[in-house]
Design a protein around this motif. Sequence first.
Motif, PDB file in Angstrom:
ATOM      1  N   ALA A  48     -21.895  85.883  53.845  1.00  0.00           N
ATOM      2  CA  ALA A  48     -21.035  86.491  52.812  1.00  0.00           C
ATOM      3  C   ALA A  48     -19.942  85.517  52.377  1.00  0.00           C
ATOM      4  O   ALA A  48     -19.615  85.407  51.183  1.00  0.00           O
ATOM      5  CB  ALA A  48     -20.420  87.786  53.343  1.00  0.00           C
ATOM      6  N   ALA A  49     -19.364  84.800  53.348  1.00  0.00           N
ATOM      7  CA  ALA A  49     -18.302  83.849  53.016  1.00  0.00           C
ATOM      8  C   ALA A  49     -18.856  82.699  52.176  1.00  0.00           C
ATOM      9  O   ALA A  49     -18.252  82.271  51.190  1.00  0.00           O
ATOM     10  CB  ALA A  49     -17.655  83.315  54.296  1.00  0.00           C
ATOM     11  N   VAL A  50     -20.042  82.221  52.557  1.00  0.00           N
ATOM     12  CA  VAL A  50     -20.664  81.109  51.825  1.00  0.00           C
ATOM     13  C   VAL A  50     -20.998  81.536  50.390  1.00  0.00           C
ATOM     14  O   VAL A  50     -20.802  80.767  49.446  1.00  0.00           O
ATOM     15  CB  VAL A  50     -21.921  80.588  52.573  1.00  0.00           C
ATOM     16  N   GLN A  51     -21.452  82.776  50.247  1.00  0.00           N
ATOM     17  CA  GLN A  51     -21.743  83.261  48.888  1.00  0.00           C
ATOM     18  C   GLN A  51     -20.518  83.209  47.984  1.00  0.00           C
ATOM     19  O   GLN A  51     -20.618  82.944  46.790  1.00  0.00           O
ATOM     20  CB  GLN A  51     -22.279  84.681  48.949  1.00  0.00           C
ATOM     21  N   GLN A  52     -19.350  83.447  48.588  1.00  0.00           N
ATOM     22  CA  GLN A  52     -18.106  83.405  47.798  1.00  0.00           C
ATOM     23  C   GLN A  52     -17.842  82.017  47.221  1.00  0.00           C
ATOM     24  O   GLN A  52     -17.201  81.881  46.190  1.00  0.00           O
ATOM     25  CB  GLN A  52     -16.913  83.763  48.673  1.00  0.00           C
ATOM     26  N   ILE A  53     -18.296  80.981  47.928  1.00  0.00           N
ATOM     27  CA  ILE A  53     -18.116  79.622  47.406  1.00  0.00           C
ATOM     28  C   ILE A  53     -18.808  79.499  46.047  1.00  0.00           C
ATOM     29  O   ILE A  53     -18.245  78.994  45.076  1.00  0.00           O
ATOM     30  CB  ILE A  53     -18.689  78.554  48.381  1.00  0.00           C
ATOM     31  N   TYR A  54     -20.050  79.993  46.001  1.00  0.00           N
ATOM     32  CA  TYR A  54     -20.825  79.869  44.757  1.00  0.00           C
ATOM     33  C   TYR A  54     -20.162  80.646  43.619  1.00  0.00           C
ATOM     34  O   TYR A  54     -20.039  80.145  42.508  1.00  0.00           O
ATOM     35  CB  TYR A  54     -22.260  80.378  44.973  1.00  0.00           C
ATOM     36  N   THR A  55     -19.704  81.871  43.924  1.00  0.00           N
ATOM     37  CA  THR A  55     -19.122  82.674  42.842  1.00  0.00           C
ATOM     38  C   THR A  55     -17.776  82.093  42.408  1.00  0.00           C
ATOM     39  O   THR A  55     -17.464  82.058  41.222  1.00  0.00           O
ATOM     40  CB  THR A  55     -18.973  84.156  43.249  1.00  0.00           C
ATOM     41  N   THR A  56     -16.983  81.621  43.373  1.00  0.00           N
ATOM     42  CA  THR A  56     -15.646  81.110  43.039  1.00  0.00           C
ATOM     43  C   THR A  56     -15.730  79.853  42.182  1.00  0.00           C
ATOM     44  O   THR A  56     -14.946  79.657  41.256  1.00  0.00           O
ATOM     45  CB  THR A  56     -14.857  80.827  44.340  1.00  0.00           C
ATOM     46  N   LYS A  57     -16.696  78.984  42.491  1.00  0.00           N
ATOM     47  CA  LYS A  57     -16.842  77.738  41.725  1.00  0.00           C
ATOM     48  C   LYS A  57     -17.670  77.925  40.456  1.00  0.00           C
ATOM     49  O   LYS A  57     -17.677  77.052  39.585  1.00  0.00           O
ATOM     50  CB  LYS A  57     -17.566  76.675  42.583  1.00  0.00           C
ATOM     51  N   GLY A  58     -18.414  79.046  40.369  1.00  0.00           N
ATOM     52  CA  GLY A  58     -19.388  79.187  39.293  1.00  0.00           C
ATOM     53  C   GLY A  58     -20.517  78.189  39.501  1.00  0.00           C
ATOM     54  O   GLY A  58     -21.046  77.603  38.557  1.00  0.00           O
ATOM     55  N   ARG A  59     -20.865  77.983  40.770  1.00  0.00           N
ATOM     56  CA  ARG A  59     -21.874  76.973  41.116  1.00  0.00           C
ATOM     57  C   ARG A  59     -23.279  77.572  41.067  1.00  0.00           C
ATOM     58  O   ARG A  59     -23.495  78.678  41.574  1.00  0.00           O
ATOM     59  CB  ARG A  59     -21.581  76.467  42.537  1.00  0.00           C
ATOM     60  N   PRO A  60     -24.251  76.856  40.458  1.00  0.00           N
ATOM     61  CA  PRO A  60     -25.629  77.365  40.453  1.00  0.00           C
ATOM     62  C   PRO A  60     -26.114  77.601  41.895  1.00  0.00           C
ATOM     63  O   PRO A  60     -25.871  76.761  42.767  1.00  0.00           O
ATOM     64  CB  PRO A  60     -26.435  76.232  39.807  1.00  0.00           C
ATOM     65  N   VAL A  61     -26.782  78.723  42.147  1.00  0.00           N
ATOM     66  CA  VAL A  61     -27.153  79.072  43.526  1.00  0.00           C
ATOM     67  C   VAL A  61     -28.181  78.101  44.111  1.00  0.00           C
ATOM     68  O   VAL A  61     -28.343  78.023  45.322  1.00  0.00           O
ATOM     69  CB  VAL A  61     -27.684  80.520  43.652  1.00  0.00           C
ATOM     70  N   GLY A  62     -28.846  77.338  43.277  1.00  0.00           N
ATOM     71  CA  GLY A  62     -29.833  76.381  43.779  1.00  0.00           C
ATOM     72  C   GLY A  62     -29.232  75.058  44.209  1.00  0.00           C
ATOM     73  O   GLY A  62     -29.965  74.128  44.554  1.00  0.00           O
ATOM     74  N   ASN A  63     -27.924  74.945  44.203  1.00  0.00           N
ATOM     75  CA  ASN A  63     -27.270  73.672  44.535  1.00  0.00           C
ATOM     76  C   ASN A  63     -26.654  73.741  45.929  1.00  0.00           C
ATOM     77  O   ASN A  63     -25.583  74.305  46.117  1.00  0.00           O
ATOM     78  CB  ASN A  63     -26.190  73.366  43.482  1.00  0.00           C
ATOM     79  N   PRO A  64     -27.339  73.147  46.928  1.00  0.00           N
ATOM     80  CA  PRO A  64     -26.927  73.331  48.328  1.00  0.00           C
ATOM     81  C   PRO A  64     -25.574  72.710  48.663  1.00  0.00           C
ATOM     82  O   PRO A  64     -25.085  71.839  47.956  1.00  0.00           O
ATOM     83  CB  PRO A  64     -28.040  72.622  49.102  1.00  0.00           C
ATOM     84  N   LEU A  65     -24.999  73.166  49.776  1.00  0.00           N
ATOM     85  CA  LEU A  65     -23.674  72.733  50.212  1.00  0.00           C
ATOM     86  C   LEU A  65     -23.772  71.789  51.409  1.00  0.00           C
ATOM     87  O   LEU A  65     -24.763  71.794  52.128  1.00  0.00           O
ATOM     88  CB  LEU A  65     -22.856  73.959  50.628  1.00  0.00           C
ATOM     89  N   ILE A  66     -22.712  71.036  51.614  1.00  0.00           N
ATOM     90  CA  ILE A  66     -22.629  70.165  52.795  1.00  0.00           C
ATOM     91  C   ILE A  66     -21.986  70.952  53.936  1.00  0.00           C
ATOM     92  O   ILE A  66     -20.984  71.639  53.748  1.00  0.00           O
ATOM     93  CB  ILE A  66     -21.790  68.900  52.494  1.00  0.00           C
ATOM     94  N   CYS A  67     -22.604  70.835  55.109  1.00  0.00           N
ATOM     95  CA  CYS A  67     -22.093  71.481  56.305  1.00  0.00           C
ATOM     96  C   CYS A  67     -21.215  70.466  57.031  1.00  0.00           C
ATOM     97  O   CYS A  67     -21.692  69.399  57.430  1.00  0.00           O
ATOM     98  CB  CYS A  67     -23.324  71.832  57.143  1.00  0.00           C
TER      99      CYS A  67
END
Length: 318
Positions: A48-67
């Motif tokens: 749920a927290a990670v999903q917020q990153i995508y919505t907050t940035k307006g980032r396409p969901v297919g663009n992975p994040l760095i851990c």
Amino acid sequence: MTTIVSQIVSANEDGAIHQAVEQLIAGNLVALPTETVYGLAADALSDAAVQQIYTTKGRPVGNPLICHVASIAMADKYVVVNTIAKKLMKKYWPGPLTLVLPQRENNAIPATVSAGLQTLAVRCPASDITKSIIAELGRPIAAPSANASGKLSPTSAADVVESLGGKVPLILDGGETSIGIESTIIGIAGSNITLLRPGTITIDEISETTGLPVLDRDETQITAPGQLKSHYAPNAAVRLNATSKEPTETLIGFGEITGDFTLSASGNLAEAAQNLFALLRKADAAGTATIAVAPIPQFGIGLAINDRLKRAAAPRGL
Ligand code: TXA
Ligand code: MG
């Protein structure tokens, strides 16, 4: 999205690290300094927290994040670290090198972090602030650059406020970032090493450390989905390789070409990288239709600077 009050806290203040950790545990986002650019962090184990990153940035969901991890041992829980990866981690971690590696089966990282890929990008940042936060949290944080998707990356807390103020509850201010552009990203598959994003750790350094060639992104099947053409876009248009300026332009100089702003008068590429995003913002604020940028040599760190400039100049909306 609801507006929230963004609290800006000096990272050196007593309790700042703890406050950041509390926010992350509560499932909230924290903007924090790394040595490259500011990141927008979430508990990497919370879907749920990670999903917020995508919505907050307006980032396409297919663009992975760095851990982001605090140690090689922490990375090893989630990805398969072969001898080549281990060598690079030992040499460059903590530091601005991200490795894209095969994920361990049934690891605890939710698929939202890697956008469903079988691989995971891992990096151990050199910033003491961020390292302490990960260590106290006891698990990795997922963190892209703390800017609205497609815009310039932030190198100060003020940049984060400008781009994401009112969307992130806590912004830690650690001053200006020392490196100024994002980490080098390398993909490792068996003994194949692929450059996915150039940075201040150069392909020559990677080759020297591993004794292996570094392939170009285009030569292999591995791609970084986020490396879309237009990115780092200022409001103004961008003209590259400019040796002088037109009346409608603000010029960013380098070396012998003196501009309204200059990346490095002495032609130092590390200094130019550190100034790059900050000067693109300043030039943008000047309000001219176009930002012209002097030629940057196409070697070493210059490859990373030109990569960012090419995307800043790319036609928008692609
Ligand atoms: O310096 C940095 O790397 C900064 C700081 C905050 O650590 N972070 C950063 O994150 O630049 P971001 O999200 O802005 O860029 C990460 C890039 C994206 O282009 C994404 O597509 C790529 O890494 N990436 C992430 N996971 C990947 C994977 N499994 N395979 C290929 N590319 C991946
Ligand atoms: Mg980014």
